[in-house]
Every structure is written in C-alpha cells, then in structure tokens.
Design a protein around this motif. Sequence first.
Motif, PDB file in Angstrom:
ATOM      1  N   ALA A  60       4.708   9.384   2.136  1.00  0.00           N
ATOM      2  CA  ALA A  60       3.492   9.566   1.326  1.00  0.00           C
ATOM      3  C   ALA A  60       2.682  10.737   1.886  1.00  0.00           C
ATOM      4  CB  ALA A  60       2.668   8.277   1.327  1.00  0.00           C
ATOM      5  N   GLN A  61       2.580  10.809   3.201  1.00  0.00           N
ATOM      6  CA  GLN A  61       1.800  11.901   3.794  1.00  0.00           C
ATOM      7  C   GLN A  61       2.473  13.259   3.570  1.00  0.00           C
ATOM      8  OE1 GLN A  61       0.891   9.255   7.446  1.00  0.00           O
ATOM      9  NE2 GLN A  61      -0.628  10.874   7.534  1.00  0.00           N
ATOM     10  N   SER A  62       3.817  13.261   3.610  1.00  0.00           N
ATOM     11  CA  SER A  62       4.516  14.528   3.355  1.00  0.00           C
ATOM     12  C   SER A  62       4.334  14.979   1.907  1.00  0.00           C
ATOM     13  CB  SER A  62       6.008  14.397   3.680  1.00  0.00           C
ATOM     14  OG  SER A  62       6.668  13.702   2.628  1.00  0.00           O
ATOM     15  N   GLN A  63       4.016  14.031   1.037  1.00  0.00           N
ATOM     16  CA  GLN A  63       3.787  14.358  -0.374  1.00  0.00           C
ATOM     17  C   GLN A  63       2.311  14.676  -0.642  1.00  0.00           C
ATOM     18  OE1 GLN A  63       6.497  14.431  -2.801  1.00  0.00           O
ATOM     19  NE2 GLN A  63       7.351  14.546  -0.742  1.00  0.00           N
ATOM     20  N   GLY A  64       1.486  14.651   0.402  1.00  0.00           N
ATOM     21  CA  GLY A  64       0.097  15.077   0.225  1.00  0.00           C
ATOM     22  C   GLY A  64      -0.952  14.006   0.486  1.00  0.00           C
TER      23      GLY A  64
ATOM     24  N   LEU B 243      13.169   4.298  -3.178  1.00  0.00           N
ATOM     25  CA  LEU B 243      12.087   4.653  -2.250  1.00  0.00           C
ATOM     26  C   LEU B 243      12.641   5.039  -0.878  1.00  0.00           C
ATOM     27  CD1 LEU B 243       9.352   1.921  -2.981  1.00  0.00           C
ATOM     28  CD2 LEU B 243       9.194   4.368  -3.479  1.00  0.00           C
ATOM     29  N   ALA B 244      13.597   4.249  -0.399  1.00  0.00           N
ATOM     30  CA  ALA B 244      14.161   4.529   0.931  1.00  0.00           C
ATOM     31  C   ALA B 244      14.882   5.878   0.937  1.00  0.00           C
ATOM     32  CB  ALA B 244      15.127   3.411   1.337  1.00  0.00           C
ATOM     33  N   GLY B 245      15.572   6.185  -0.158  1.00  0.00           N
ATOM     34  CA  GLY B 245      16.248   7.481  -0.257  1.00  0.00           C
ATOM     35  C   GLY B 245      15.235   8.613  -0.212  1.00  0.00           C
ATOM     36  N   GLU B 246      14.163   8.477  -0.974  1.00  0.00           N
ATOM     37  CA  GLU B 246      13.134   9.521  -0.992  1.00  0.00           C
ATOM     38  C   GLU B 246      12.493   9.684   0.383  1.00  0.00           C
ATOM     39  OE1 GLU B 246      11.723   8.912  -5.643  1.00  0.00           O
ATOM     40  OE2 GLU B 246      10.588   7.974  -4.031  1.00  0.00           O
ATOM     41  N   ALA B 247      12.359   8.563   1.099  1.00  0.00           N
ATOM     42  CA  ALA B 247      11.684   8.596   2.403  1.00  0.00           C
ATOM     43  C   ALA B 247      12.637   8.971   3.535  1.00  0.00           C
ATOM     44  CB  ALA B 247      11.049   7.236   2.693  1.00  0.00           C
ATOM     45  N   GLY B 248      13.896   9.233   3.211  1.00  0.00           N
ATOM     46  CA  GLY B 248      14.854   9.690   4.228  1.00  0.00           C
ATOM     47  C   GLY B 248      15.453   8.571   5.066  1.00  0.00           C
ATOM     48  N   VAL B 249      15.350   7.315   4.585  1.00  0.00           N
ATOM     49  CA  VAL B 249      15.934   6.197   5.350  1.00  0.00           C
ATOM     50  C   VAL B 249      16.823   5.321   4.448  1.00  0.00           C
ATOM     51  CG1 VAL B 249      14.216   6.053   7.199  1.00  0.00           C
ATOM     52  CG2 VAL B 249      13.755   4.914   5.016  1.00  0.00           C
ATOM     53  N   PRO B 250      17.768   5.946   3.704  1.00  0.00           N
ATOM     54  CA  PRO B 250      18.564   5.152   2.765  1.00  0.00           C
ATOM     55  C   PRO B 250      19.341   4.038   3.444  1.00  0.00           C
ATOM     56  CG  PRO B 250      19.544   7.327   3.113  1.00  0.00           C
ATOM     57  CD  PRO B 250      18.191   7.349   3.771  1.00  0.00           C
TER      58      PRO B 250
ATOM     59  N   GLY C 209       0.821  -1.210   0.000  1.00  0.00           N
ATOM     60  CA  GLY C 209       0.000   0.000   0.000  1.00  0.00           C
ATOM     61  C   GLY C 209       0.851   1.254   0.000  1.00  0.00           C
ATOM     62  N   CYS C 210       1.908   1.274   0.809  1.00  0.00           N
ATOM     63  CA  CYS C 210       2.749   2.477   0.876  1.00  0.00           C
ATOM     64  C   CYS C 210       3.434   2.744  -0.464  1.00  0.00           C
ATOM     65  CB  CYS C 210       3.777   2.334   1.991  1.00  0.00           C
ATOM     66  SG  CYS C 210       3.041   2.474   3.619  1.00  0.00           S
ATOM     67  N   ALA C 211       3.960   1.676  -1.092  1.00  0.00           N
ATOM     68  CA  ALA C 211       4.617   1.866  -2.396  1.00  0.00           C
ATOM     69  C   ALA C 211       3.596   2.346  -3.426  1.00  0.00           C
ATOM     70  CB  ALA C 211       5.273   0.562  -2.842  1.00  0.00           C
ATOM     71  N   THR C 212       2.389   1.806  -3.369  1.00  0.00           N
ATOM     72  CA  THR C 212       1.348   2.216  -4.315  1.00  0.00           C
ATOM     73  C   THR C 212       1.001   3.687  -4.115  1.00  0.00           C
ATOM     74  OG1 THR C 212       0.460  -0.028  -4.321  1.00  0.00           O
ATOM     75  CG2 THR C 212      -1.000   1.712  -5.095  1.00  0.00           C
ATOM     76  N   ALA C 213       0.867   4.095  -2.861  1.00  0.00           N
ATOM     77  CA  ALA C 213       0.516   5.491  -2.580  1.00  0.00           C
ATOM     78  C   ALA C 213       1.588   6.434  -3.117  1.00  0.00           C
ATOM     79  CB  ALA C 213       0.346   5.671  -1.068  1.00  0.00           C
ATOM     80  N   ILE C 214       2.859   6.099  -2.880  1.00  0.00           N
ATOM     81  CA  ILE C 214       3.950   6.981  -3.321  1.00  0.00           C
ATOM     82  C   ILE C 214       3.962   7.081  -4.853  1.00  0.00           C
ATOM     83  CG2 ILE C 214       6.477   7.173  -3.457  1.00  0.00           C
ATOM     84  CD1 ILE C 214       6.496   5.949  -0.564  1.00  0.00           C
ATOM     85  N   GLU C 215       3.756   5.949  -5.512  1.00  0.00           N
ATOM     86  CA  GLU C 215       3.774   5.977  -6.981  1.00  0.00           C
ATOM     87  C   GLU C 215       2.554   6.711  -7.533  1.00  0.00           C
ATOM     88  OE1 GLU C 215       6.394   5.340  -8.465  1.00  0.00           O
ATOM     89  OE2 GLU C 215       7.443   4.241  -6.882  1.00  0.00           O
ATOM     90  N   ALA C 216       1.410   6.602  -6.857  1.00  0.00           N
ATOM     91  CA  ALA C 216       0.213   7.329  -7.305  1.00  0.00           C
ATOM     92  C   ALA C 216       0.426   8.839  -7.158  1.00  0.00           C
ATOM     93  CB  ALA C 216      -0.999   6.865  -6.504  1.00  0.00           C
ATOM     94  N   LEU C 217       1.049   9.232  -6.052  1.00  0.00           N
ATOM     95  CA  LEU C 217       1.352  10.659  -5.865  1.00  0.00           C
ATOM     96  C   LEU C 217       2.309  11.142  -6.945  1.00  0.00           C
ATOM     97  CD1 LEU C 217       1.753  10.418  -2.009  1.00  0.00           C
ATOM     98  CD2 LEU C 217       0.091  11.913  -3.140  1.00  0.00           C
ATOM     99  N   ARG C 218       3.280  10.289  -7.296  1.00  0.00           N
ATOM    100  CA  ARG C 218       4.249  10.636  -8.347  1.00  0.00           C
ATOM    101  C   ARG C 218       3.533  10.891  -9.684  1.00  0.00           C
ATOM    102  NH1 ARG C 218       9.372   9.147  -7.253  1.00  0.00           N
ATOM    103  NH2 ARG C 218       8.979   7.117  -6.342  1.00  0.00           N
ATOM    104  N   LEU C 219       2.436  10.173  -9.899  1.00  0.00           N
ATOM    105  CA  LEU C 219       1.667  10.345 -11.146  1.00  0.00           C
ATOM    106  C   LEU C 219       0.722  11.543 -11.079  1.00  0.00           C
ATOM    107  CD1 LEU C 219       0.685   6.615 -11.883  1.00  0.00           C
ATOM    108  CD2 LEU C 219       2.403   7.994 -13.081  1.00  0.00           C
ATOM    109  N   GLY C 220       0.696  12.220  -9.948  1.00  0.00           N
ATOM    110  CA  GLY C 220      -0.147  13.409  -9.826  1.00  0.00           C
ATOM    111  C   GLY C 220      -1.546  13.118  -9.310  1.00  0.00           C
TER     112      GLY C 220
END
Length: 430
Positions: free
Chosen positions: A221-225, A134-141, A22-33
């Motif tokens: 995901a929440q920080s991205q909206g 994903l981990a890099g984007e989320a601040g946990v590389p 779910g988290c990966a899906t949410a991040i990718e959906a946000l990426r698509l706008g």
Amino acid sequence: MNTPDPSEPPRHVAVIGTGAVGCATAIEALRLGLRVTLVEPEAAGGSHATSYGNAGWLSSHSVIPPALPGAWRRVPGWLADPLGPLAVRWPYLPKALPWLLRYLASGWTEARVQRTAHALRALLVDAPALHQRLAGEAGVPQLIEQRGLLHVFRSHEEFEGEALAWRVRARTGVQWVEWDEATLREREPDLDPRYRFAIHVPEAGQCRDPGRYVAALARHAQSQGAELWPARATGFRLEGGRLRAVLTERGELPCDAAVICAGARSAALAAAAGTPVPLESERGYHVQVPQPTRGPRLPMMAADGKLIVHWMEGGLRAAGQVEIAGLHAAADWRRADILYRHLRSMFEGLAPSPEPDAVQRWLGHRPSTPDGLPCIGPSAASPDVVLAFGHGHVGLGGSARTGQWAARLAAGLPVQQDLAAFSPLRFQRR
Ligand SMILES: Cc1cc2nc3c(=O)[nH]c(=O)nc-3n(C[C@H](O)[C@H](O)[C@H](O)COP(=O)(O)OP(=O)(O)OC[C@H]3O[C@@H](n4cnc5c(N)ncnc54)[C@H](O)[C@@H]3O)c2cc1C
C-alpha cells in the motif's frame, strides 16, 4: 471501474488500523484512485494485532456463526469450566451478559443460522482467489495456497453431530469430499489413528504466515502511495454530517472519508461516529512449534479439540479456544498449554525433545459481534465514516472482499452486493 476526475484532487481517505482488513481496504482504495493515509500506532503485521496470530485459514466454507440452536444448554459448562474450549470468566460476566444473550438469540433457529450463512458466503466465497491476487501484487505469492482444508473426526458419528452446520453449508453451495479411514491414513500418515473420518473442502485456501502477509500488504500500500500517520485515532471532527478530520493522538488529520478497521478495538471509534455496536473480544490462543518432525499434510481442524493445526513458515501452529474476558485481562496460558497437549496427542512424537521455551504462545482478540457478521457500511453520523470491523473468526479470509466493499463506500461509489446483513445500524433497529 469508475475513474476519478483528473481535474479534482483525489478524495482523501484515512484507513484506521493496518490489520488484514485495513491493509486490504487501503490497497483497494488506492486502486480506485483515492489518496490514502494509514492511521496506526503499531507496526503492520505485528503480534499486537489479531491478524498476526490466527490460524491462516481462508475458509470460504466458514459460514456458520459461533452460536447454534441449543447453544444455551452449554452455558453452565461455559461458566463452570474455565479451561473449556469456550469459557466465560466470572468477573467479566456482568459486562458480557447483554452480548452473550444476543449471541445465543442469533443462533436460536436453523433459519437464523441459514440467513447468516448466506451473508457470510457472499463475503468469503472467493477469498482464496482474492488473497492470491493481493499476495501476488504485494510480492509474496508463496504465502497464499489453495490446497483445500480438512476437518478430522474420530468417527462418522462425531461428524453427524455437526449435521446441522454441514447441512447449512451445503445450502450455500459448499461442496466437500468424504475421506474414509483408509484414505485418511494414506493421506495423513502422521495423524493419530483415533481419527477415522475426514471431510476435505477443496475450494478453501490457506495463508502460510498471516503476520508476514499483512506486513507485505502494508508495504505494498505504501509503495502505491499510501502515507503513514503513526498514531492512535481517537474520534472524528464532523461538520453538517460531513467528515472534516480524524482526531488522533498526534493531532487532527484532515480528510474526506475514514474507514474504521481497528479490529476488536473499534467500538469506541464507531460510537464516536454515532454508531454503537456490541463488539466483544472472543479471545483465542495459539502455540507454534518451530521445527517439528511430524505433522499434517493439509491444514486441519480436529473436531474433538476444536483447534486448527496448520504449517506456517516458522513452524507448526495450533490455534483455537474462545475465552470471554474482555480486552484487558491477563492471558491464561494454561489455554495455550491445552492446545499444545492436544497437538501432541494428534501427532505422536511431534518433536524429538519438546523444549517448552521453544514453543511460542500467543493471545489474540477476535473482533466479534453477537450475530457472527461483521459491520460493513456507513456510520449513523456521516456517510463519510465507514465501519469495517467485527469479522470474528473469519477476518483474515473476509478481509479481501471487505476491503473492496469498504473502499467503494469510502469513495462514495455503489457496491454490487446488498450489504443490508452487514449494516452497522442493525443493532439499533432491534
Ligand atoms: C486464535 C485465532 C484463530 C483465528 N483463525 C482465523 C482463521 O484461520 N481464518 C480467519 O479468517 N480468521 C481467523 N481468526 C480471526 C482473524 O484473525 C480476525 O478476524 C482478523 O485478524 C481481524 O482483522 P482486523 O484487521 O479487523 O483486526 P486486527 O488484525 O486486530 O487489526 C486491527 C489494527 O487496528 C489497530 N488499531 C486499534 N485501535 C486503533 C486506533 N484507535 N487507531 C489506529 N489503529 C488502531 C491495531 O493496532 C491493529 O493493528 C482467528 C483469530 C484468532 C484469535
């Protein structure tokens, strides 16, 4: 990448479940706008979810379905030995039987196993790189590494006993390096000397703490909206084959699309979207020793115990076991004790004085289809309701690519990969 028309309000997608998928899906959906709402009653990354307690392998080579040709011969053992590495609890057998028969049939021939392996390879092949991003984007590389994974055997003959699986892997492009006894001793000095041979798969990666990783993805995901709708989803309001709202315990959530990522608890939601799926929990356990003084240099699977041993940020974890007993039966902690005993036999003197209370134990539910492939695709009732669950033993690794595919499906965009093998409708065709 297709960008949304700025004059139109973004399509609103409800992502049901905040496990790894779910988290990966949410991040990718946000990426698509897209506009995203996470529908989830629990805290992301918590121990209720399977994504919390898994073994942390991002194993691009885990392409072998659980059942292999000849598995039927082991059925009496599954029923007779309640503590074997795979066991079916008697009271649950009538309920599990149709699933078990399909499970055996799906691995009946090498050709079937090979087809599944090719499909899983497409899902997993670049899992380490996708998770690093994903981990890099989320601040946990620091939570994702790509140091390769090890399979350890007591002898070359034991490895040859898995010849079919490794042959199938090789045909999908997996490469590995064989370690003889001297190399194994040198590189894994703490490992018990009964292990004399190993396979190193350099391309594979690992996650140092799946629970923290998933929690970080949800925060990102929440920080991205993404908004949070803290409730359990119960169904869908559809009109003319289009989604109007997700039904939840807190009322209706109006939306244009929904992705079902509820792991082992997805079947009722899929059925509510006209798509019954044979989904079973392959229950698994872990133990985690907080401060051991010995352990592996690389995450490893022991062929004799069928368990994975991996350093997590909070200690040394051993994970494994398959128990078919449904979602609701009480945990059988003797299974966790088996893992602990095996772990100690692998690393003698593991901890100075093992305090039983300090060893954490966990039970989780692998969301498993009988053919070892997840369901990724639109529901029968509406193209707006997308299924993304059923990843069984490879849901952490497979979550990143699944998120990309599921987000595009929810956006109504084409997916480059042929998803026929993952079609949620495949069980209805037979
Ligand atoms: C012992 C063990 C070891 C494993 N090792 C590995 C490994 O090394 N590598 C690997 O890739 N995989 C591994 N797995 C498998 C992997 O953990 C799972 O496939 C994966 O975590 C599934 O992720 P998910 O997001 O689908 O489900 P989950 O992580 O279970 O998340 C589902 C979420 O949906 C929520 N939810 C449920 N119902 C609803 C509802 N009605 N409404 C809203 N939300 C809902 C839940 O609260 C939960 O948060 C292992 C599993 C086990 C048990």
